[in-house]
Design a protein around this motif. Structure first.
Motif, mmCIF file in Angstrom:
data_model
loop_
_atom_site.group_PDB
_atom_site.id
_atom_site.type_symbol
_atom_site.label_atom_id
_atom_site.label_comp_id
_atom_site.label_asym_id
_atom_site.label_seq_id
_atom_site.Cartn_x
_atom_site.Cartn_y
_atom_site.Cartn_z
ATOM 1 N N ILE A 77 -121.683 -53.771 66.511
ATOM 2 C CA ILE A 77 -120.328 -54.318 66.648
ATOM 3 C C ILE A 77 -120.138 -54.941 68.012
ATOM 4 O O ILE A 77 -119.529 -56.013 68.152
ATOM 5 C CB ILE A 77 -119.283 -53.214 66.395
ATOM 6 N N SER A 93 -108.720 -42.636 65.173
ATOM 7 C CA SER A 93 -109.994 -42.810 64.471
ATOM 8 C C SER A 93 -109.783 -42.626 62.973
ATOM 9 O O SER A 93 -108.697 -42.265 62.514
ATOM 10 C CB SER A 93 -111.015 -41.799 64.985
ATOM 11 N N ASP A 143 -114.344 -52.944 74.451
ATOM 12 C CA ASP A 143 -113.453 -52.175 73.580
ATOM 13 C C ASP A 143 -112.327 -53.051 73.058
ATOM 14 O O ASP A 143 -111.155 -52.687 73.103
ATOM 15 C CB ASP A 143 -112.896 -50.962 74.332
ATOM 16 N N GLY A 157 -115.008 -46.484 59.409
ATOM 17 C CA GLY A 157 -114.790 -45.048 59.552
ATOM 18 C C GLY A 157 -113.795 -44.461 58.571
ATOM 19 O O GLY A 157 -113.540 -43.260 58.600
ATOM 20 N N ARG A 187 -124.024 -48.648 64.268
ATOM 21 C CA ARG A 187 -122.891 -49.558 64.105
ATOM 22 C C ARG A 187 -122.260 -49.955 65.443
ATOM 23 O O ARG A 187 -121.829 -51.086 65.618
ATOM 24 C CB ARG A 187 -121.842 -48.919 63.198
ATOM 25 N N SER A 188 -122.170 -49.026 66.370
ATOM 26 C CA SER A 188 -121.481 -49.308 67.636
ATOM 27 C C SER A 188 -122.147 -50.441 68.391
ATOM 28 O O SER A 188 -121.486 -51.391 68.849
ATOM 29 C CB SER A 188 -121.438 -48.047 68.493
ATOM 30 N N CYS A 231 -113.185 -53.221 63.348
ATOM 31 C CA CYS A 231 -114.447 -53.039 62.618
ATOM 32 C C CYS A 231 -114.828 -51.564 62.548
ATOM 33 O O CYS A 231 -115.252 -51.069 61.500
ATOM 34 C CB CYS A 231 -115.562 -53.841 63.291
ATOM 35 N N SER A 232 -114.687 -50.853 63.645
ATOM 36 C CA SER A 232 -115.030 -49.424 63.667
ATOM 37 C C SER A 232 -114.123 -48.632 62.732
ATOM 38 O O SER A 232 -114.568 -47.742 62.008
ATOM 39 C CB SER A 232 -114.926 -48.885 65.095
ATOM 40 N N SER A 256 -113.347 -55.140 67.842
ATOM 41 C CA SER A 256 -114.326 -54.044 67.735
ATOM 42 C C SER A 256 -113.673 -52.798 67.150
ATOM 43 O O SER A 256 -114.272 -52.096 66.311
ATOM 44 C CB SER A 256 -114.919 -53.731 69.113
ATOM 45 N N TYR A 257 -112.444 -52.518 67.583
ATOM 46 C CA TYR A 257 -111.739 -51.339 67.055
ATOM 47 C C TYR A 257 -111.481 -51.486 65.559
ATOM 48 O O TYR A 257 -111.660 -50.534 64.781
ATOM 49 C CB TYR A 257 -110.429 -51.141 67.807
#
Length: 1453
Positions: A564, A467, A500, A512, A560-561, A507-508, A504-505
């Motif tokens: 996305i 993360s 998942d 973050g 956001r989740s 963008c997160s 998507s990862y």
């Protein structure tokens, strides 16, 4: 000895023998006391001449220390005055001296400690004597001492055991008096500091004694650094990159630095950091030896983590980190170095591929990590090589060929990518994973051909459990970043499958982390993903990745989740049916436009259609929570706002939303009001109105720029520092839109907004990404939002003038074409009431950067404006833009203006002081209707002569008068009719006008009379003012040349000029005034001429001394002085004071490299033949000068001839005839049949008659050699060479009619010019001078009678030139040649050589036939014999006899 006791030299001489035997230290004290007393020299001579044996006896005694001290004192006396005498008095290779240098351990019979100390002291004392010798000896003697191996060998063998102080002194002596001494030749330095010497002294690195602030080891390291690492100094030769030296007649070496290549392997690079540092520095400055050195490196053998292995890997990595040497391409062939050399320097075989694989997969991760570092260093070096090759290689084909060859070669030496991935997947430590991921990224970038068959699961490359808050760990950060880069390069990655997904990862992770670098990496990767699918319309102004990430960033963290996930589903659906979505876009776009144009690009994106379509389903889905729907709806708001701002059709989006609203209304969905609000908001955006609805709150910069009103936005920007790294094209467009909204509502535009707009523009323009630069150019100059407000808003004009000035040097001027045509046309067509400076600046800048199409299209508009009745009133406003327009017009072909336009422009530029004058000046060479233009301006000629005229306006008047006689007459009439007070007051101010006009012809006698009368009045006035205003001197020549000679007091004016002579007035104008005065009044007083002449010599002495470089203006002054000297040459013979003449000549020698100065020097010397000046001193300076024009091929023939004439005259004057002078002159002579070489040879001949020293002796040091299998004739020091091709050319173009110059007849420049142009000599620099070749032949035959010498003389055609001399008209040279040929014939009798029968046949035939005739041989016959020398076949004799019968009966040519 007491200091007060006087020293009686005579008494010391009487007792010298006993003093030497009993107390030599007493003599050392005497020399110290009489350090600068010449009386002590007799004492030194007494010791050296009469008692040298006694000195030898003392030296072999048990206590030689005092005698060694005495030798040192004699050497150092009076700063080495007697050093040469001391050196010549002793045989330094004698065992007496060499035994002193033997170390104590070398003495077999010395066992006790005291004896070893005694030997050590004796050695140290003698080393100090040698140091003194090296300090004070001449270069020649120093080199001779350095070649005394019986001294040097024991000196260096024992140096490792000497005292630290002695070692330091010796090293310092080597540096100061050998390495840094330019008089010691490079060959001598290399011969002395050979690889054996360097290796013998290496143990000194182990000496740790402290001397001051440093250890001896550090002093040793400094010595090696200065000796080995400074190009063109010491033994370090400058390399040409990785290129080998060209094979020449004198060298067959493959490297420039042979000694250093042999020395480097002796260094302990793995155990001693200083020696490793020395090795790396040598390799960096001598890249020519890197290839051979790397080939000699051997891998330790296994991957065990030993000290040797770790040190080797570190050292190899340091070598690979060295910079790529320059030049990459050979300066001569423009080709890269040998491919094997380049490959070895990139991927050395010292770390072979099997060893690499063993280290990678050996199970020891630290060993694998070190191996990865080496591989990374190899790829970085490969990348640097490609970068430099791309810069230097112009041919794209050659570049691709080089890249392909290098890639294949490097791939063969590296492990394959599949092996690296296996190691990556099995790695356990983050350290190794990070190194491997970086290595794999470089593999993909640099060697894509090595991964064509790669099979890797992309999901295993990136750890999606990481993360944003975990990126604080550097290893995690680097590993994640490299993994993201790898994903963008791998084929067939499943980006958006499942919730998942990797997309998507990414963008997160982007949302973050605060790391800018990580964000840029993710953004670049997503851009690569989107580039494979047409998800967005090509009509958008910015990169589509910005739209996705910016719209997500404006959401709260909790929202956001879901957004996305929704976006991921939309993208997956869109890509699965992409062509269907493209058809939908076209259909909607055509429906809204109500037309169908297949060539237009739909301003609607497939992804937008899918998002609006899926939004309806999600809002109607009962499984979604209210919060999730709210989040998705807010993100959709953000996304649709962004796409409308960046160019997507608002009408198409509203059309899609209306369908969605209809569906929601049927279901009475509570989100209907939100959708209707979104529609109104998008409409407001498209119409450039303020937003009348509340937008979703956001803390992002783009959100703040959209949400806040004018005052809130200014407050936000003032109180918050905006990080430039986060600015992008979307922010730029939002700011442009905000400015356009303010202008449309007639609200004042905030300066904060304009400054931020400029700031964003400059930041994006400076970014290295070409894509970003092009985007911002397009946005800024096509003006998405502001193009309609350029002339309306002063703030917008100010803004555009700024950004256009930023792009003045940018070639993409097509961006401004439409904008410039529109704005300039509008500007020139409207009334000029309130025009701001910003608008004017903008329009001028547009004209400066726009394309030629703009210039052509504005032709009629500009013509109409210039011919308008209010043009002179408007000109101060429009002059700037018109000036830029016409300056650009000059470069445009087939675009011209009529005479009326040109005349109007000239009129405006002469009556008004505006920048239009620059354009008119540039247009002058392009006028086609000169007479018509001039006739239009004739009535206004008098008006143009104004008091405030500028130099540029005067220049236009002079040019116009030069083109039109009619205008010139009108201008003169206007000047003559001017009031006297006006002319007198503005005389200096307008002197350029008067000077220019006076140089132009006038045929009207009435005007000529008026000009002459007025000029005389002006001259008198100017001479009255001259003592108080020296500037008048520059005005005088023009008026003086036109003044009437009647009532002209030239003597008085001459005295005034003489009295005004100083450094300030030493100009060409002053000298021209003196010349004009003398021509108008030839009978000037002789004393006045003499005093003026001597004053000028003194001024020019200072002029030459103080100026290090003579400018073009200075040379014009020198030319004026030469003209003055030629005018007074007869009147000023021998009128110069000796001191003045010596000072002048010495100062002028400083600039002898300028032809004009050489001319002046020669003229002054011939004018003062009866003055006893220091000719020998000046001759020595010229001969020793490194800037002598005779040394350079770039010097002109006349320049060389002038210098040769100077040398000849100085030789005659000084009666110099020493051998050293003759040798120096011979070094300047190339022996060609040119005037300057003929002068030098004649000078040598004159010196030969005076000194009885043969000219042939000047060829001392020449030799006939067969080095490198190429027979040649040259000096041993290679300073001169006899070229066979030139000799062959001499046979073909032999100057049979040459005659010898007599230097007694030379009379300065006039004689030089006459000889250069004379048809009696027919100078030819392509051939050798016969006298030169004859003298060289005589010397070689005198010093060598070997068969190889005769072969060399024949093959190099020098013997052929001697035969050609039988065809000259001067019987003296025919007899000389005949005697030499007889000598050769006699010499052949005792020789054994293959060519002997043929040579004897030719020479016997030649000598017999010449003696029989007794006359000059024909040129044809001589050429036949000369060319026959090189033919040795069986039928040769018959050919010779046959040709003899024909040629000897032919008439002489």
């Amino acid at each position: 000895m007491s200091e007060d006791v006087a020293i009686d030299i005579n008494e010391e001489l009487l007792n010298l023998s006993s003093t030497l035997a009993e107390n030599p230290a007493h003599l050392s004290i005497i020399f110290d006391k009489l350090a600068f007393d010449q009386n002590a020299l007799s004492l030194i001579d007494g010791i050296l001449n009469e008692h040298s044996k006694l000195v030898y006896r003392n030296l072999v005694s048990h206590s030689p220390l005092h005698t060694l001290a005495l030798l040192k004192s004699m050497i150092e006396w009076n700063n080495g005055f007697a050093c040469a005498r001391v050196y010549q008095a002793f045989e330094w290779h004698n065992k007496v001296f060499t035994k002193m240098l033997q170390a104590a351990t070398q003495q077999g019979n010395i066992r006790q400690k005291k004896s070893r100390i005694a030997v050590s002291k004796k050695r140290s004392a003698f080393i100090q004597v040698l140091i003194s010798l090296l300090r004070y000896l001449t270069a020649e003697a120093k080199m001779e001492l350095m070649k005394t191996h019986s001294l040097v060998t024991p000196l260096l063998k024992g140096v490792t055991n000497d005292e630290a102080v002695i070692v330091k002194q010796l090293l310092q002596c080597f540096l100061t008096h050998i390495v840094d001494d330019s008089s010691v030749s490079r060959s001598a330095k290399v011969s002395f500091f050979n690889e054996w010497v360097l290796g013998t002294m290496l143990p000194l690195y182990s000496r740790m004694e402290t001397l001051g602030e440093k250890t001896l080891r550090e002093y040793v390291h400094e010595f090696y650094e200065r000796l080995c690492t400074i190009p063109n100094q010491g033994i370090c030769f400058e390399s040409v990159g990785w290129h080998s030296p060209a094979k020449t007649e004198t060298s067959n070496s493959s490297v420039y630095n042979r000694v250093l290549l042999a020395f480097l392997p002796q260094l302990h690079v793995l155990t001693d950091p200083l020696q490793q540092d020395l090795c790396l520095k040598v390799l960096s400055v001598c890249p020519d030896i890197t290839y051979a050195y790397l080939q000699r490196m051997n891998f330790p053998g296994d991957s065990v983590l030993t000290f040797q292995f770790i040190s080797y890997m570190g050292f190899l990595q340091s070598i690979l980190a060295l910079p790529i040497p320059s030049p990459f391409l050979s300066p001569s062939s423009r080709k890269p170095a040998n491919m094997n050399v380049i490959v070895e320097n990139i991927a050395p075989n010292g770390f072979p591929k099997p060893s690499v694989l063993r280290c990678l997969n050996g199970g020891n991760e630290l060993s694998s990590f070190l191996t990865c570092n080496i591989l990374i260093a190899i790829l970085k070096r490969f990348k640097n090589v490609l970068f430099i090759a791309k810069k230097e290689i112009e041919s794209h084909t050659e570049l691709l060929k080089l890249k392909s060859t290098l890639s294949d070669a490097v791939l063969r030496r590296l492990p394959d990518a599949q092996s690296l991935f296996q190691t990556f997947f099995s790695a356990k430590t983050l350290l190794l994973k990070e190194a491997l991921s970086e290595l794999l990224c470089m593999y993909f970038d640099l060697l894509p051909e090595g991964i064509m068959k790669l099979k890797v699961d992309g999901t295993m490359v990136l750890d999606t459990s990481v993360s944003g808050d975990m990126l604080t760990n550097k290893f995690v950060y680097n590993n994640t970043q490299n993994g993201i880069k790898l994903l963008s390069k791998l084929p067939q990655v499943r980006w958006w499958e499942a919730n998942d997904s990797i997309f998507s990862y990414l963008c997160s992770l982007y949302l973050g982390t605060d790391s800018l670098q990580m964000r840029q990496t993710i953004s670049a990767t997503i851009s690569v993903i989107f580039s494979d699918y047409p998800l967005f319309s090509e009509a958008l102004y910015v990169d589509n990745t910005l739209l996705i990430l910016d719209s997500l960033e404006r959401l709260p963290i909790d929202a956001r989740s879901d957004s996305i996930s929704f976006l991921n589903d939309c993208i997956q659906r869109c890509t699965s049916k992409i062509y269907r979505q493209l058809d939908t876009c076209v259909a909607v776009f055509n429906t809204v436009r109500k037309t169908s144009d297949p060539t237009s690009i739909p301003k609607l994106s497939p992804l937008t259609c899918v998002i609006i379509e899926q939004l309806g389903y999600k809002l109607a889905n009962q499984n979604w929570t209210k919060e999730a729907k709210e989040y998705v709806l807010n993100w959709t708001f953000n996304f649709l706002q962004d796409v409308v701002i960046v160019g997507e059709s608002c009408e198409c989006i509203l059309h899609l939303l209306s369908s969605l609203e209809t569906n929601l209304a049927q279901g009475e969905n509570k989100f209907l009001n939100r959708l209707q609000s979104l529609g109104r908001q998008l409409t407001a955006l498209s119409e450039k109105r303020l937003f009348d609805t509340q937008m979703p709150e956001s803390n992002s910069l783009s959100g703040q720029l959209l949400q806040l009103d004018e005052n809130e936005l200014c407050s936000f920007l003032s109180s918050n520092a905006v990080d430039e790294a986060y600015l992008n094209e979307l922010h730029y467009l939002i700011l442009e839109m905000r400015v356009s909204v303010s202008i449309k509502q007639k609200s004042p535009v905030s300066s904060v907004l304009i400054e931020l707009l400029l700031r964003v523009f400059r930041v994006l323009l400076k970014r290295p990404s070409t894509k970003s630069q092009n985007a911002i150019k397009s946005l800024g100059l096509t003006s998405v939002y502001l193009s309609d407000y350029v002339l309306v808003s002063d703030e917008v004009s100010f803004y555009y003038s700024k950004i256009l000035k930023e792009l003045v040097l940018v070639p993409e001027t097509y961006y401004v074409t439409d904008l410039a045509i529109k704005q300039v046309y509008t500007f020139l067509s409207c009334p000029f009431n309130d025009v701001s400076s910003s608008t004017l600046s903008l329009l001028c800048t547009m004209m400066n950067v726009c394309s030629e199409d703009v210039i052509i299209e504005l032709h009629d508009t500009v013509e109409k404006h210039v011919l308008s009745e209010h043009f002179l009133e408007d000109c101060p406003i429009t002059a700037g833009i018109l000036s830029q327009y016409f300056l650009r017009l000059v470069s445009v072909q087939n675009v011209t203006y009529g005479a009326s336009v040109i005349a109007t422009l000239i009129k405006a530029s002469l009556l008004l002081n505006t920048v239009l004058i620059d354009a008119v000046t540039a247009l002058f060479p392009h006028f086609s209707e000169v007479d018509e233009v001039a006739s239009m301006l004739v009535p206004l000629a008098a008006e143009f002569i104004r008091e405030d005229m500028t130099d540029k306006q005067i220049g236009i008047l002079i040019k116009l008068s030069g083109l039109s006689e009619q205008f010139r007459m009108a201008l003169w009439n206007g000047i003559i009719q001017l009031p006297d007070d006006f002319r007198k007051t503005n005389l200096l101010k307008h002197h350029l006008l008067y000077s220019g006009l006076l140089e132009q012809p006038v045929r009207d006698q009435t005007i000529v009379e008026g000009i002459n009368t007025w000029s005389l009045e002006v001259v008198r006035t100017l001479f009255e003012q001259l003592p108080t205003d020296k500037r008048i001197m520059s005005v005088l020549p023009s008026f003086l040349s036109n003044a009437k000679n009647s009532n002209f007091n030239g003597t008085e004016f001459y005295k005034i000029v003489r009295d005004c002579l100083c450094s300030e007035t030493l100009t060409q104008s002053t000298l021209k005034v003196l010349i004009l005065l003398q021509r108008k009044e030839p009978d000037l007083d002789a004393e006045l001429l003499k005093s003026t002449y001597n004053e000028l010599l003194q001024l020019f002495t200072r002029f030459f001394s103080e100026n290090g470089y003579l400018s073009d203006t200075d040379i014009e002054t020198v030319r004026g002085f030469l003209e003055y000297l030629n005018l007074n040459q007869a009147a000023l013979i021998n009128k110069t004071l000796v001191s003045t003449l010596n000072s002048f000549l010495e100062a002028s020698l400083k600039h002898l490299a300028r032809e004009e100065v050489a001319n002046v020097f020669l003229t002054v010397v011939y004018m003062n033949e009866g003055v006893p000046f220091e000719a020998s001193k000046f001759l020595a300076i010229i001969l020793a000068s490194e800037e002598n024009p005779l040394l350079f091929d770039t010097s002109t023939k006349k320049h060389k001839a002038l210098v040769a004439a100077i040398i000849s005259k100085l030789v005659l004057t000084s009666h110099a005839s020493s051998f050293s002078m003759m040798n120096q002159i011979m070094l300047l002579c190339q022996g060609r049949y040119t005037l300057h070489d003929s002068m030098l040879l004649s000078t040598l001949r004159w010196m030969e008659e005076q000194s009885r020293i043969s000219v042939a002796s000047c060829f001392n040091g020449w030799t006939a050699t067969d080095e490198v299998e190429i027979i040649k004739i040259c000096r041993k020091d290679k300073q001169a060479i006899f070229e066979p091709m030139v000799a062959k050319q001499t046979l073909d173009e032999f100057p049979s009619g040459f005659s010898v110059l007599h230097i007694d007849d030379l009379q300065g420049e006039k004689t030089v010019d006459a000889l250069l142009l004379s048809e009696d000599y027919l100078w030819n620099e392509r051939v050798y001078h016969p006298v030169y070749a004859l003298s060289l032949l005589a010397y070689i035959l005198q010093n060598s009678n070997q068969a190889s010498t005769i072969q060399t003389l024949v093959s190099n055609n020098i013997l052929g030139i001697a035969i050609m001399l039988l065809a000259v008209y001067d019987i003296q040279y025919r007899d000389l040649s005949l005697n030499l040929l007889r000598h050769v014939y006699i010499t052949l009798e005792d020789m054994k050589m293959y060519e002997k029968p043929q040579l004897k046949l030719v020479l016997s035939s030649l000598l017999f036939n010449y003696q029989e005739s007794g006359e000059r041989m024909t040129t044809l016959m001589s050429a036949f014999y000369a060319n026959s020398l090189g033919h040795y076949d069986a039928t040769f004799a018959f050919a010779v006899r046959g040709c003899e019968q024909i040629l000897f009966t032919a008439p002489a040519n």
